[in-house]
Design an enzyme around this catalytic site. Structure first.
Site: not given
Length: 530
Positions: A379, A505, A507
């Site tokens: 990001c 993102h 994750e």
């Protein structure tokens, strides 16, 4: 279908791992092929977690539908292997806002709007709505029993027990400290928190004791007596080497059998084989790699919790432990040469907002690019990777993001067009799932092994497309584009062991047994490049 609810409360103090206990209970039920949902109730007045400082509340977890939520929803998704909605995070702010809006629309016309029944009815409505379609829904009430802001929620769940009967059970999680001076466990704090809970009309059906080490039989006896809970319904979540071991500990103590019997659930034999294999690889790795984590909130790793867990997931798959080296970008600004003393195998430049520490983050990108250190930017980390490339490869020395320098002569990163008319802060970013098209014959294509992926987003700024021809000519590769609109999603550099950065993102979609490709690729490259 009437939902079966497991209401989890906490006592004594916050931050003892109630969210992990909730996630672990969910994992235990999932191992029996019971469909499980989880709701986090946060009693603060904020509508959501989106505007909170990471130092105050840790990371903001983003749901597929764009909710900015408490980090516990990340635990739930990882342990339960589900995708939760913004509806799964309920706050006081949402409740009061909804009630006031209804009052203004005249829905309570003629009534005096009160905490009971109007606020509690809204809480119950939201819990029931979010519970639809699941065998069991776990409801974690944030904070500790006795907090003023928690009271409407305790009253609401007390009413749910009255209305739904045995389909609602209460589990209380509380700390039992071990006093080293006397060499004994002290159960009084737990006793008092249960007494406080009873004062609000709630008697726990089970207790989970949080402790440093396994509690003794005498402590169990005391808790059973004073909390009015049978010994077989007292469980112990003690400190372990990894939070992923907690479901197995609670399972061994009979938590799964207790819940199945108490809630009259149709259940298969529990299967924890894959979970156990994951833990084995996680805790006994053959290899190690050193991963630099460059950011501005490194004093509080919870600000990057999902990234930490995503690296663990990838590491377990590769039989490798990622040893994290926290790099404070503010300190790097003062002394960039410190990077050369760290001896790291990989570099992650982390998400963030605001100007503080950003020049240090850019130095971390430069170090990874020049020294051929496997690199991942996420990001804000991707945006700063573009800035670094524009400055030091393309030669635009004053290139920057307009977030950091509104007057920059070379705005290689700028505000996304749909963000230019936005005049509110909460819930107004580009949020949630977007489809990303991956370009063939790129590093991204080789690690994703697909032409399209769906990833979660949380940003306002993006790469300025007017600079893209020059950036590409200088060697930058755009390997991922948003599918619905032309926006840069993945960049990479050829002739580098591993240099990739994402606007999204990754994750948030990582799971213990299904790591995300960019993390897996980073650690593979780190192993090969050492």
């Amino acid at each position: 279908m009437v939902p079966k609810l497991i209401i989890v409360t906490g006592g004594v103090l916050s931050g003892v791992g109630k969210g992990v206990v909730v996630a672990s209970i969910g994992r235990i039920l999932r191992a029996r092929e019971i469909s499980v949902n989880a709701i986090k109730i946060d009693p603060y007045i904020n509508v959501d977690a989106g505007t909170m400082n990471p130092y105050a509340h840790g990371e903001v977890f983003v749901t597929y539908d764009g909710g900015e939520t408490d980090l516990d929803l990340g635990h739930y998704e990882r342990f339960l292997d589900v995708e939760l909605s913004k509806k799964n995070n309920i706050t006081s702010g949402q409740i009061y806002l909804s009630v006031i809006e209804k009052e203004r629309r005249g829905e309570y016309l003629g009534q005096t709007v009160q905490l009971i029944p109007h606020v509690t009815d809204e809480i119950k409505r939201r819990i029931i709505e979010a519970s639809g379609g699941y065998d069991v829904t776990l409801v974690e009430i944030g904070g500790t029993v006795g907090d003023y802001e928690q009271l409407p929620f305790l009253e609401a769940v007390r009413q749910l027990r009255l209305e739904l009967g045995d389909d609602v059970i209460f589990i209380h999680v509380a700390l039992v400290p071990f006093l080293k001076t006397t060499g004994e466990f002290k159960t009084k704090p737990l006793q008092h928190s249960v007494a406080e809970l009873r004062r609000y009309g709630i008697q726990p059906d089970a207790v989970v004791v949080r402790s440093e080490k396994p509690i003794d039989a005498n402590s169990v006896k005391k808790i059973a007596l004073f909390a009015h809970v049978p010994p077989h319904a007292i469980f112990n979540s003690y400190d372990v080497d990894t939070i992923y071991r907690v479901p197995l500990i609670l399972e061994q103590q009979g938590m799964g059998d207790f819940l199945v019997k108490r809630l009259r659930l149709a259940s298969k034999e529990p299967d924890h084989k894959k979970w156990e294999e994951f833990i084995s690889k996680l805790t006994s790795p053959r290899y190690k790699v050193s991963v630099g984590m460059c950011g501005k909130y490194v004093e509080l790793p919870d600000a990057y919790l999902s990234i930490i867990e995503a690296l663990k997931h990838a590491g377990a798959t590769l039989d490798t432990k990622p040893e994290l080296v926290w790099i404070n970008s503010v300190e790097v600004e003062k002394n960039p040469d410190m990077l050369y003393k760290l001896n790291i195998d990989a570099m992650v430049v982390l998400p963030g907002f605001g100007k503080r520490g950003t020049e240090g983050m850019i130095e971390c990108v430069k170090y990874a690019r020049v020294e051929k250190i496997p690199f991942l930017g996420i990001c804000f980390g991707m945006q700063l990777a573009v800035v670094e490339f524009a400055r030091n490869v393309l030669g635009l020395r004053e290139a920057n993001s307009t977030e950091l320098d509104p007057e920059t002569p070379h705005p290689v990163v700028h505000l996304a067009p749909e963000q230019r008319e936005v005049n509110v802060m909460g819930g107004s970013m580009i949020l949630g799932d977007r489809e990303v098209e991956i370009m063939p014959n790129t590093l991204a294509a080789s690690i994703y092994n697909t032409s399209v992926t769906t990833e979660r987003h949380r940003h306002r700024y993006e790469v300025n497309l007017s600079y893209l021809p020059k950036l590409i000519e200088a060697g930058l590769v755009v390997s991922g584009w948003r599918k619905d609109v032309r926006r840069v999603e993945i960049i990479e550099l050829p002739r580098h062991p591993y240099f990739i950065a994402t606007q999204f993102h990754p994750e948030f979609k990582s799971r213990p047994t299904r790591p995300r490709p960019v993390f897996l690729g980073l650690l593979k490259a780190a192993l090969e490049n050492r």
